[in-house]
Scaffold this motif. Sequence first.
Motif, PDB file in Angstrom:
ATOM      1  N   PRO A 136     -11.056  45.239  26.580  1.00 44.32           N
ATOM      2  CA  PRO A 136     -11.612  45.328  25.529  1.00 44.32           C
ATOM      3  C   PRO A 136     -13.386  45.833  25.908  1.00 44.32           C
ATOM      4  N   GLN A 137     -13.730  45.453  27.369  1.00 42.77           N
ATOM      5  CA  GLN A 137     -14.715  45.738  27.277  1.00 42.77           C
ATOM      6  C   GLN A 137     -15.147  46.617  28.442  1.00 42.77           C
ATOM      7  N   GLN A 138     -13.819  47.956  28.975  1.00 39.28           N
ATOM      8  CA  GLN A 138     -13.603  48.640  29.067  1.00 39.28           C
ATOM      9  C   GLN A 138     -13.892  48.910  30.907  1.00 39.28           C
ATOM     10  N   LYS A 139     -13.730  47.719  31.259  1.00 32.73           N
ATOM     11  CA  LYS A 139     -13.862  48.027  32.446  1.00 32.73           C
ATOM     12  C   LYS A 139     -12.303  47.765  33.267  1.00 32.73           C
ATOM     13  N   PHE A 140     -12.612  47.999  35.087  1.00 33.43           N
ATOM     14  CA  PHE A 140     -11.264  48.345  35.461  1.00 33.43           C
ATOM     15  C   PHE A 140     -11.882  48.477  37.278  1.00 33.43           C
ATOM     16  N   SER A 141     -11.449  47.547  37.779  1.00 34.34           N
ATOM     17  CA  SER A 141     -11.659  47.615  38.679  1.00 34.34           C
ATOM     18  C   SER A 141     -10.324  47.622  40.135  1.00 34.34           C
ATOM     19  N   LEU A 142     -10.180  48.483  41.757  1.00 33.99           N
ATOM     20  CA  LEU A 142      -8.909  47.904  42.189  1.00 33.99           C
ATOM     21  C   LEU A 142      -9.858  48.082  43.657  1.00 33.99           C
TER      22      LEU A 142
ATOM     23  N   GLY B 288      -6.715  45.872  57.828  1.00 34.37           N
ATOM     24  CA  GLY B 288      -7.984  45.796  57.920  1.00 34.37           C
ATOM     25  C   GLY B 288      -8.938  46.154  57.804  1.00 34.37           C
ATOM     26  N   ASP B 289      -8.709  46.673  56.954  1.00 35.23           N
ATOM     27  CA  ASP B 289     -10.126  47.878  55.481  1.00 35.23           C
ATOM     28  C   ASP B 289      -9.656  47.335  54.283  1.00 35.23           C
ATOM     29  N   SER B 290     -10.768  47.523  53.698  1.00 32.11           N
ATOM     30  CA  SER B 290     -10.878  46.821  52.080  1.00 32.11           C
ATOM     31  C   SER B 290     -11.885  48.090  51.141  1.00 32.11           C
ATOM     32  N   TYR B 291     -11.262  48.799  50.701  1.00 36.37           N
ATOM     33  CA  TYR B 291     -11.605  49.772  50.335  1.00 36.37           C
ATOM     34  C   TYR B 291     -11.296  49.870  48.351  1.00 36.37           C
ATOM     35  N   GLY B 292     -12.462  50.767  47.474  1.00 37.28           N
ATOM     36  CA  GLY B 292     -10.817  50.768  46.236  1.00 37.28           C
ATOM     37  C   GLY B 292     -12.749  51.247  45.585  1.00 37.28           C
ATOM     38  N   TYR B 293     -12.973  50.615  43.686  1.00 39.31           N
ATOM     39  CA  TYR B 293     -13.532  51.577  43.162  1.00 39.31           C
ATOM     40  C   TYR B 293     -13.778  50.686  41.888  1.00 39.31           C
ATOM     41  N   HIS B 294     -15.300  50.598  41.160  1.00 41.35           N
ATOM     42  CA  HIS B 294     -15.638  49.671  39.868  1.00 41.35           C
ATOM     43  C   HIS B 294     -15.630  50.630  38.672  1.00 41.35           C
ATOM     44  N   PHE B 295     -15.279  50.626  37.353  1.00 35.74           N
ATOM     45  CA  PHE B 295     -15.457  50.713  36.433  1.00 35.74           C
ATOM     46  C   PHE B 295     -15.914  49.947  35.281  1.00 35.74           C
ATOM     47  N   ASP B 296     -17.048  50.292  34.544  1.00 37.20           N
ATOM     48  CA  ASP B 296     -17.689  49.744  33.644  1.00 37.20           C
ATOM     49  C   ASP B 296     -17.865  50.877  32.518  1.00 37.20           C
ATOM     50  N   LYS B 297     -16.953  50.767  31.471  1.00 38.58           N
ATOM     51  CA  LYS B 297     -17.580  51.745  30.903  1.00 38.58           C
ATOM     52  C   LYS B 297     -17.860  53.302  31.204  1.00 38.58           C
TER      53      LYS B 297
ATOM     54  N   ILE C 117     -18.415  54.460  33.570  1.00 40.57           N
ATOM     55  CA  ILE C 117     -19.745  54.659  35.220  1.00 40.57           C
ATOM     56  C   ILE C 117     -18.835  53.961  36.691  1.00 40.57           C
ATOM     57  N   CYS C 118     -18.966  55.179  37.868  1.00 40.93           N
ATOM     58  CA  CYS C 118     -17.981  54.268  38.649  1.00 40.93           C
ATOM     59  C   CYS C 118     -18.721  53.991  39.679  1.00 40.93           C
ATOM     60  N   ASN C 119     -18.462  53.177  40.208  1.00 35.51           N
ATOM     61  CA  ASN C 119     -18.857  53.142  41.658  1.00 35.51           C
ATOM     62  C   ASN C 119     -17.708  52.661  42.932  1.00 35.51           C
ATOM     63  N   ALA C 120     -17.714  53.289  43.369  1.00 33.51           N
ATOM     64  CA  ALA C 120     -17.007  53.042  45.515  1.00 33.51           C
ATOM     65  C   ALA C 120     -17.531  51.845  46.282  1.00 33.51           C
TER      66      ALA C 120
ATOM     67  N   ARG D 156     -10.898  60.447  42.381  1.00 34.34           N
ATOM     68  CA  ARG D 156      -9.548  59.854  42.883  1.00 34.34           C
ATOM     69  C   ARG D 156      -9.653  58.380  42.108  1.00 34.34           C
ATOM     70  N   GLY D 157     -10.529  58.042  42.201  1.00 32.87           N
ATOM     71  CA  GLY D 157     -11.129  56.550  41.281  1.00 32.87           C
ATOM     72  C   GLY D 157     -10.285  56.641  39.797  1.00 32.87           C
ATOM     73  N   GLU D 158     -10.664  57.673  38.655  1.00 34.39           N
ATOM     74  CA  GLU D 158      -9.597  58.028  38.014  1.00 34.39           C
ATOM     75  C   GLU D 158      -9.058  57.905  38.029  1.00 34.39           C
ATOM     76  N   THR D 159      -8.381  59.015  38.530  1.00 34.10           N
ATOM     77  CA  THR D 159      -6.939  59.523  38.728  1.00 34.10           C
ATOM     78  C   THR D 159      -5.788  57.137  39.128  1.00 34.10           C
ATOM     79  N   MET D 160      -6.435  57.093  40.494  1.00 33.95           N
ATOM     80  CA  MET D 160      -5.893  55.313  40.355  1.00 33.95           C
ATOM     81  C   MET D 160      -5.767  54.285  39.301  1.00 33.95           C
ATOM     82  N   LYS D 161      -6.383  54.580  38.132  1.00 31.37           N
ATOM     83  CA  LYS D 161      -7.315  53.859  37.291  1.00 31.37           C
ATOM     84  C   LYS D 161      -6.046  54.536  36.375  1.00 31.37           C
TER      85      LYS D 161
END
Length: 235
Positions: free
Chosen positions: A68-74, A80-89, A91-94, A116-121
């Motif tokens: 409903p809020q058009q949000k996605f995060s991975l 030992g590393d952590s990484y990913g993406y936030h999408f909010d309507k 707008i993407c941030n890695a 790449r984040g869009e592909t994973m989403k």
Amino acid sequence: MKHLFLLITLCYVTISQAQDITGSELLSKAIAFHDPNGNWKTFDGEFKVLMESPNSSNRLSTISLNTPQQKFSLLVEKDGDSYGYHFDKGICNAFLNGSNEISEEDIKSYRLTCDRGETMKNYYTYLYGLPMKLRDPGTLLDDSVQKKTFNGKEYLVLKVTYDENVGNDVWYFYFDPETYAMEVYQFYHDESKNDGEYILLEGLEEINGIKMPKTRAWYMNKDNKYLGTDILSKS
């Protein structure tokens, strides 16, 4: 004799119904099994996927989706590393190890681009939204339902193609003929070459009222080479 006639009639009706079911009807029955309350379209939740593969260390992905809020995060945790993406309507941030300040070298090394984040989403929302995602615009259902035997079990099989602007692969979805649970799917880039992969689904994990496959084991179509297994769990 009367009871025998009734039994034969019932068997005939069952077989006839299985033969006459359309692709759209089969999909409706499968969605009724996996998402009986129609929760996918308003999904707001989180789940984890552990990926095991023979040639790499394990990778744990945490997926958060608020439709409903058009949000996605991975969030990916590996070696030992952590990484990913936030999408909010849109707008993407890695991020990498908790920081949005990422060097060009690390962007390249971890493939931390918004493309790449869009592909994973799209990957996670498609696979874990099945079979409900087969109602999306641009999805073309074959009207004829096939019967195929796979690993010794007979399935009702739905062939799916897509509009050119959506995708070019050909997919086959295998459903249990009694429960309509999705148990196998398979895709080809070029079916004449027997390329692509097939995926065996086992077990169910209920996430927000949706019955999602617990494990997905991936294999190559051409030689049955094992590629890896995804294991779903609640967050």
